[in-house]
Design an enzyme around this catalytic site. Structure first.
Site, short mmCIF file in Angstrom:
data_model
loop_
_atom_site.label_atom_id
_atom_site.label_comp_id
_atom_site.label_asym_id
_atom_site.label_seq_id
_atom_site.Cartn_x
_atom_site.Cartn_y
_atom_site.Cartn_z
N HIS A 186 9.88 -18.29 -30.40
CA HIS A 186 8.61 -17.86 -31.02
C HIS A 186 8.22 -16.45 -30.56
CE1 HIS A 186 7.31 -21.64 -33.04
NE2 HIS A 186 8.18 -22.16 -32.18
N ASP A 196 2.78 -15.74 -30.51
CA ASP A 196 3.80 -16.44 -31.30
C ASP A 196 4.52 -15.38 -32.12
OD1 ASP A 196 5.20 -18.44 -32.98
OD2 ASP A 196 3.73 -19.83 -32.15
N GLU A 245 11.10 -25.04 -29.76
CA GLU A 245 11.81 -24.56 -30.96
C GLU A 245 12.54 -23.23 -30.73
OE1 GLU A 245 9.22 -26.38 -34.56
OE2 GLU A 245 8.28 -24.69 -33.54
C1 ACM Z 1 5.07 -27.00 -31.78
O1 ACM Z 1 4.45 -27.57 -32.69
N1 ACM Z 1 6.13 -26.24 -32.07
C2 ACM Z 1 4.69 -27.11 -30.40
#
Ligand code: ACM
Ligand code: ZN
Length: 660
Positions: free
Chosen positions: A269, A202, A346
């Site tokens: 991410h 991440d 995201e």
């Molecule tokens: C997430 O909680 N962004 C998968």
């Protein structure tokens, strides 16, 4: 009249369903499908031998190993087909064809426990149920002499509702060592959970060794210590799993019938990736160096996952795809799982919108929006993954902009991603933030450590309906199962992770296991209270509401002794992980805390040494986890806390103990 008779009949069936499952009386969790208690008991002792069909001996060995610490001896195992005494473990093809390889049937008589199984998985789960049928102390990590190991005679039939019973752990925000991962797998397996989703990558750290690109971990696995910059701690924080670690953990999981799903979160991410490999950033992007540059860290002390719209690798750079393939080649070699999770959630698209390469890609490929650019990117990843014999799984954002039906959707924004997926004919896993995000608050108890905003009580998790059950069967069949998650930006150590996850993962495992319509919150709560005692014996730090005030402190006295000492001999109920909270109630000064220990007859027997503090309106890690492996009921126990005040000595407070 006919209607009334039918209604009565329905009520009787319902009542019968509620009463007939004696697994409730026996505190089994997850509740088996059918349990019928008979009179009498089976006694397990040194003479008890397990006769196992060829192919099941290994499962018997695992059980013998699990209960050996409490017993102090090993049960004997022989390969064979039949016996009239002890434990008989046998395959049952009928059971397998009806209920699958995870199914099992127990027939416990006075002299013989007959275990029939659909497959090795069923054998493993049957033994987990037997462990729960034995006295709670069977979970002890130390030998308990003088115990009698008996279980009620009963008939049990059991198989799961869902094939996917998962748990996701984010090891990027906070890293944990291989031992904690194994501990997690142990506890999952006991609860008949079978997928460990390893969120390895991440913004905040790259945690898997990729031999082809060593700088992913040389650089991307390290950042400034997120914990206490206000206290001047600027040490490097991080870590990663070597491929050797990973092979060992994958084998450990397989032994427990758990599949490990690896996640490489991309294209969003990706700050750790971009910091390690800046060539994959968009042109003109301001690179996210501040997360990783420990000398010059403008966000010190703030939550470290904020990136102001900057987290994606360049979707216009063709080199990204062969680079990704290099990673996939190594993943395929490490993980037997049929899926590779590519995240896809995201994605902040501001960089893409300002990047000439991304814009050129959109023009060349006739893409109308950055959502379509994302779909283009994911489709190319999918081709690579498929080429290497695996399927792509991603968070529900990958549905946006159009995606192939062969991908599998993990729905986190409630279950709407799951509903959209099955409408689209795609397989799905419900990992909903409305039901199963366990970093959220679980209580308003002021003694609970601080966590993320949002509320997710045990009751909410238990009562959450992952998917409407009235959908047509061919759609429901696309729902592989359900999964919980722990995201770790605000919980900085594994004891806190256990505290966040248990008991809420009990709700997840029961929903994943028992037939639709069998859940009952009132009854479940009672079972949880009993079941927790098993976890206590294993040293799991689960959350519980009830605590006792065991003493009070005053900084002047504490400073004189440099210590708080409290006799707790009468408070200790059983072995297990105790929680201790030092609370500040009055005064302008604060208290620094370290080395919280249980001292037995003058000798320390369990300790949590970490640094913490408490002051008006502000606490730092003031919950302590004391793992008492063995309780000697006749001994004297004292709680000792090294402490000293700061900003003067005008303060006082209380000490609370949470027992198993
Ligand atoms: C997430 O909680 N962004 C998968
Ligand atoms: Zn770009």
């Amino acid at each position: 009249m006919r209607k009334i008779v039918l209604a009565l009949f329905a009520v009787l069936i319902l009542m019968n369903g509620a009463i007939a499952n004696d697994g409730k009386k026996l505190n089994l969790l997850p509740l088996p499908v059918k349990v019928n208690v008979k009179g009498g008991a089976f006694k397990l002792d040194k003479d008890c031998q397990i006769v196992a069909n060829e192919g099941l001996v290994k499962e018997a060995q695992k059980f013998v190993k699990q209960i050996k610490p409490a017993l102090g001896y090993e049960l004997g195992i022989v390969e064979g087909q039949t016996t009239n005494f002890g434990i008989l473990l046998q395959y049952d093809n009928d059971l397998k064809s009806k209920y699958g390889k995870e199914s099992y049937q127990l027939n416990i008589g006075n002299d013989l426990v007959k275990i029939s199984v659909g497959g090795e998985e069923g054998a493993f789960y049957a033994f987990q149920t037997i462990r729960q049928l034995l006295p709670t102390k069977i979970y002890s990590r130390v030998k308990l002499p003088g115990e009698t190991w008996e279980m009620s005679c009963a008939e049990i039939l059991d198989y799961p509702r869902f094939e996917w019973r998962g748990y996701m752990l984010d090891v990027s925000r906070t890293f944990c060592d291989a031992d904690y991962v194994k501990h997690t797998l142990d506890i999952m397996a006991e609860h008949k959970m079978n997928v460990f989703h390893w969120h390895l990558v991440d913004n905040n750290g790259w945690r898997i060794e990729i031999k082809k690109y060593p700088w992913l971990t040389d650089v991307g696995a390290w950042r400034m210590q997120p914990g206490y910059p206000q206290r001047g701690d600027t040490t490097r924080y991080g870590g990663y799993y070597t491929q050797e670690d990973i092979r060992e953990i994958v084998a450990y999981a397989k032994d427990r019938h758990i599949t490990i799903l690896p996640e490489i979160d991309i294209p969003g991410h990706s700050c750790a990736l971009i910091y390690a490999m800046p060539e994959f950033a968009c042109k003109n992007a301001n690179k996210p160096e501040y997360i990783f540059n420990f000398k010059d860290f403008p966000q010190r002390g703030k939550p470290f996952q904020k990136h102001e719209g900057t987290n994606a690798v360049c979707a216009g750079n063709d080199d990204v795809f062969p680079f990704f393939e290099g990673i996939v080649e190594e993943l395929v070699d490490l993980f037997p799982c049929e899926y590779i999770h590519i995240g896809g959630d995201e994605v902040k698209k501001e960089w893409w919108e300002a990047c000439p390469d991304c814009q050129k890609r959109m023009k060349d490929e006739h893409l109308e929006s950055s959502d379509e650019l994302q779909a283009y990117f994911i489709k190319r990843l999918e081709k690579i993954i498929n080429k290497h014999g695996k399927y792509l799984m991603g968070w529900d954002e990958i549905l946006e902009g159009g995606i192939t039906k062969s991908s599998t959707i993990m729905s986190w924004r409630g279950n709407r991603g799951a509903i959209a997926a099955i409408e689209n004919g795609q397989k799905t896993v419900v990992a909903s933030n409305r039901g199963y995000y366990f970093q959220k608050d679980q209580t308003d108890n002021p003694l609970h450590p601080k966590k993320w905003p949002g509320m997710m009580t045990l009751k909410m998790a238990y009562e959450y309906q992952p998917i409407p059950t009235n959908l047509p069967k061919e759609k429901l069949d696309l729902v592989l199962g359900i999964q919980s998650a722990l995201w770790t930006p605000f919980t900085n150590k594994p004891d806190l992770w256990d505290l966040a996850v248990y008991p809420r993962n009990f709700a997840l495992c029961e929903t994943a296991w028992i037939p639709v319509g069998e859940k009952n919150w009132e009854e479940f709560q009672n079972r949880v209270l009993n079941h927790q005692l098993r976890l206590a014996y294993e040293g799991v730090a689960y959350w519980r509401e009830e605590s006792v005030k065991v003493g009070s402190w005053n900084a002047k006295e504490v400073n004189r002794a440099d210590k708080i000492s409290i006799d707790i001999s009468k408070q200790l109920s059983q072995a297990g992980k105790y929680l201790v909270v030092i609370d500040h109630t009055k005064g302008n000064a604060g208290l620094n805390i370290q080395n919280v220990s249980f001292v037995k007859d003058g000798k320390p027997v369990a300790l949590d040494y970490h640094f913490g503090s408490t002051e008006e309106g502000k606490d730092l890690d003031r919950m302590y986890f004391i793992d008492l492996q063995y309780l000697d009921k006749g001994a004297q126990y004292e709680l000792q806390i090294d402490a000293h005040s700061f900003n003067g000595d005008d303060c006082q407070g209380d000490v609370y103990l949470f027992q198993p």
